[in-house]
Write a protein that holds these residues in place. Structure first.
Motif, mmCIF file in Angstrom:
data_model
loop_
_atom_site.group_PDB
_atom_site.id
_atom_site.type_symbol
_atom_site.label_atom_id
_atom_site.label_comp_id
_atom_site.label_asym_id
_atom_site.label_seq_id
_atom_site.Cartn_x
_atom_site.Cartn_y
_atom_site.Cartn_z
ATOM 1 N N PRO A 88 9.438 15.005 2.476
ATOM 2 C CA PRO A 88 9.485 13.776 1.688
ATOM 3 C C PRO A 88 10.130 12.628 2.460
ATOM 4 O O PRO A 88 11.109 12.832 3.163
ATOM 5 N N ARG A 89 9.528 11.458 2.346
ATOM 6 C CA ARG A 89 10.038 10.295 3.055
ATOM 7 C C ARG A 89 10.227 9.147 2.086
ATOM 8 O O ARG A 89 9.682 9.115 1.001
ATOM 9 N N LEU A 90 10.988 8.181 2.550
ATOM 10 C CA LEU A 90 11.242 6.980 1.767
ATOM 11 C C LEU A 90 10.321 5.876 2.255
ATOM 12 O O LEU A 90 10.143 5.709 3.451
ATOM 13 N N GLN A 91 9.741 5.157 1.323
ATOM 14 C CA GLN A 91 8.944 3.999 1.702
ATOM 15 C C GLN A 91 9.530 2.743 1.088
ATOM 16 O O GLN A 91 9.718 2.645 -0.119
ATOM 17 N N LEU A 92 9.821 1.777 1.943
ATOM 18 C CA LEU A 92 10.327 0.483 1.471
ATOM 19 C C LEU A 92 9.290 -0.563 1.841
ATOM 20 O O LEU A 92 8.863 -0.616 2.985
ATOM 21 N N GLY A 93 8.929 -1.408 0.879
ATOM 22 C CA GLY A 93 7.887 -2.372 1.170
ATOM 23 C C GLY A 93 6.621 -1.619 1.528
ATOM 24 O O GLY A 93 6.172 -0.783 0.763
ATOM 25 N N GLU A 144 0.857 -1.182 0.000
ATOM 26 C CA GLU A 144 0.000 0.000 0.000
ATOM 27 C C GLU A 144 0.892 1.230 0.000
ATOM 28 O O GLU A 144 1.862 1.313 0.745
ATOM 29 N N LEU A 145 0.590 2.167 -0.857
ATOM 30 C CA LEU A 145 1.406 3.376 -0.932
ATOM 31 C C LEU A 145 1.063 4.311 0.218
ATOM 32 O O LEU A 145 -0.093 4.659 0.412
ATOM 33 N N LYS A 146 2.092 4.697 0.945
ATOM 34 C CA LYS A 146 1.860 5.629 2.045
ATOM 35 C C LYS A 146 2.360 7.016 1.707
ATOM 36 O O LYS A 146 2.216 7.950 2.465
ATOM 37 N N VAL A 147 3.012 7.132 0.572
ATOM 38 C CA VAL A 147 3.490 8.452 0.148
ATOM 39 C C VAL A 147 2.843 8.792 -1.196
ATOM 40 O O VAL A 147 2.494 7.902 -1.963
ATOM 41 N N ASP A 148 2.698 10.066 -1.442
ATOM 42 C CA ASP A 148 2.154 10.509 -2.722
ATOM 43 C C ASP A 148 3.261 10.490 -3.769
ATOM 44 O O ASP A 148 4.291 11.137 -3.599
ATOM 45 N N GLY A 177 8.358 10.323 -1.560
ATOM 46 C CA GLY A 177 7.379 11.378 -1.742
ATOM 47 C C GLY A 177 6.886 11.867 -0.395
ATOM 48 O O GLY A 177 7.319 11.381 0.652
ATOM 49 N N LYS A 178 5.997 12.840 -0.451
ATOM 50 C CA LYS A 178 5.433 13.349 0.797
ATOM 51 C C LYS A 178 4.435 12.345 1.345
ATOM 52 O O LYS A 178 3.670 11.756 0.573
ATOM 53 N N LYS A 231 6.268 0.127 4.598
ATOM 54 C CA LYS A 231 6.399 1.051 5.735
ATOM 55 C C LYS A 231 7.444 2.139 5.472
ATOM 56 O O LYS A 231 8.343 1.989 4.635
ATOM 57 N N PHE A 232 7.285 3.228 6.215
ATOM 58 C CA PHE A 232 8.250 4.319 6.117
ATOM 59 C C PHE A 232 9.597 3.830 6.629
ATOM 60 O O PHE A 232 9.675 3.098 7.610
ATOM 61 N N SER A 233 10.659 4.257 5.937
ATOM 62 C CA SER A 233 11.974 3.770 6.320
ATOM 63 C C SER A 233 12.978 4.899 6.258
ATOM 64 O O SER A 233 12.717 5.967 5.717
ATOM 65 N N THR A 234 14.142 4.607 6.791
ATOM 66 C CA THR A 234 15.241 5.555 6.673
ATOM 67 C C THR A 234 16.217 5.021 5.642
ATOM 68 O O THR A 234 16.142 3.855 5.234
ATOM 69 N N VAL A 235 17.126 5.880 5.237
ATOM 70 C CA VAL A 235 18.090 5.499 4.211
ATOM 71 C C VAL A 235 18.938 4.315 4.677
ATOM 72 O O VAL A 235 19.329 3.462 3.874
ATOM 73 N N GLU A 236 19.166 4.233 5.987
ATOM 74 C CA GLU A 236 20.037 3.162 6.513
ATOM 75 C C GLU A 236 19.411 1.778 6.338
ATOM 76 O O GLU A 236 20.105 0.768 6.403
#
Lengths: 184, 156
Positions: free
Chosen positions: B83-88, B41-45, B69-70, B90-95
């Motif tokens: 803007p955030r990163l989404q992996l799979g 499911e997309l959590k960012v636009d 995206g935001k 959930k929201f994630s960090t670059v690390e």
């Protein structure tokens, strides 16, 4: 009496009327749980990570086509403000240097495009610039393929032909670490 | 006159629906082929920009997706508007990128691992800062095949 009855029943077919309903259910299930593929994009090969910084001063300035994009999405091409609509033509002229000008690249395989952006540059602009530069190369490859083999450059071409074209006009785009002046 | 009455007597008025399942099945298979299972499911636009020099991603199983995206409206209270990163899903960090890539890698057979591509679905309005961080992280991880997802631009 009973025998004739069962024979009558065997003649009957299985009622396939509900089959359509079952198929419809399946169809709706798939419509809901799936998305239409739109998997297209600009494919890029990133350079491997290395701690050493590349020193651009080793290159001759005439061989470097520098493109800078600042935080307000303005372009600076080889030290002068430029418009994105002219970028493709300028890049093509720089790479091929048809009139053997002194300030453009010595040969297509020596041309290097250097792209540098700011952390505040919008991704849209970045991709647009990248797209224009890639388009310039694609057009040149097409022209080269037309000249050599009489057909457009495409992925379905034999690998040897593709290699020849790519060694004549290699796509060299170096991306420098971005500057951090703009607001993110 | 006699002809008409004869015909009406013979013809059964029902339309045969025997081929209806076949038609529906054909539709079903069509949709199964052209679509993919919605994996997350997309959590960012994400509204990807337009471009002309596109290549199509070939094998679906060799692609992993990174969304930038935001955050969508309902997540703004907790995650803000940056803007955030989404992996799979959930929201994630670059690390967290290396672990994410590794998780995808083990599912792919060994001889195909060199062809794994990362599809970056990035919103056009995002600034390059976060994109750069992700690119750097991908380079450090050794995931060099990248695809900037974009839409086909209409030719002038």
């Amino acid at each position: 009496m009973a025998k004739t009855n069962s024979r009558d029943r065997m003649k009957n077919e299985i009622n396939a009327g509900s089959m359509a309903d079952i198929a419809f259910l399946l169809l709706i299930f798939f419509l809901v749980t799936t998305t239409v593929v739109e998997d297209k994009g600009i494919t890029v090969k990133l350079p491997p990570w290395s701690e050493e910084e590349v020193d651009p001063t080793k290159l001759k300035t005439r061989n470097v086509f520098s493109v800078l994009v600042n935080a307000s999405n303005q372009l600076l091409v080889r030290g002068e403000p430029a418009d994105i609509r002219q970028l493709r033509e300028r890049a093509k002229e720089f790479i091929m240097n048809p009139r053997r000008q002194e300030d453009l690249s010595e040969a297509p395989n020596k041309a290097i495009i250097s792209l540098k952006n700011d952390r505040g540059t919008s991704y849209e602009t970045y991709l647009e610039v990248y797209n224009e530069l890639k388009a310039a190369y694609n057009e040149l490859w097409n022209e080269e393929a037309q000249k050599r083999y009489g057909s457009d450059y495409s992925d379905s071409m034999p690998i040897t032909k593709k290699r020849e074209i790519k060694s004549a006009i290699p796509f060299v785009l170096s991306e420098a670490e971005p500057t951090g002046f703009g607001e993110e | 006159m006699g002809k008409f009455s004869k015909k009406r007597g013979k013809a059964s008025p029902e339309v045969s629906t025997a081929s209806l399942p076949d038609i529906i099945f054909m539709l079903l298979f069509f949709f199964m082929v052209v679509t993919v299972l919605r994996d997350s499911e997309l959590k960012v636009d994400v509204v990807t920009p337009q471009a002309t020099e596109l290549t199509k991603l070939q094998e679906k199983s060799l692609v992993n997706y990174l969304y930038i995206g935001k955050p969508k409206d309902k997540y703004r209270d907790t995650y803000g508007t940056k803007p955030r990163l989404q992996l799979g899903d959930k929201f994630s960090t670059v690390e967290e990128i290396p672990i994410f890539l590794e998780k995808h890698k083990v599912k792919v057979s060994e001889n195909k691992r060199a062809r794994i591509t990362s599809s970056l679905r990035i919103d056009g309005k995002v600034t390059m800062g976060i994109v750069q961080d992700i690119k750097t992280q991908l380079r450090k991880t050794g995931q060099l095949k990248v695809n900037y997802s974009a839409k086909q631009k209409a030719e002038k």
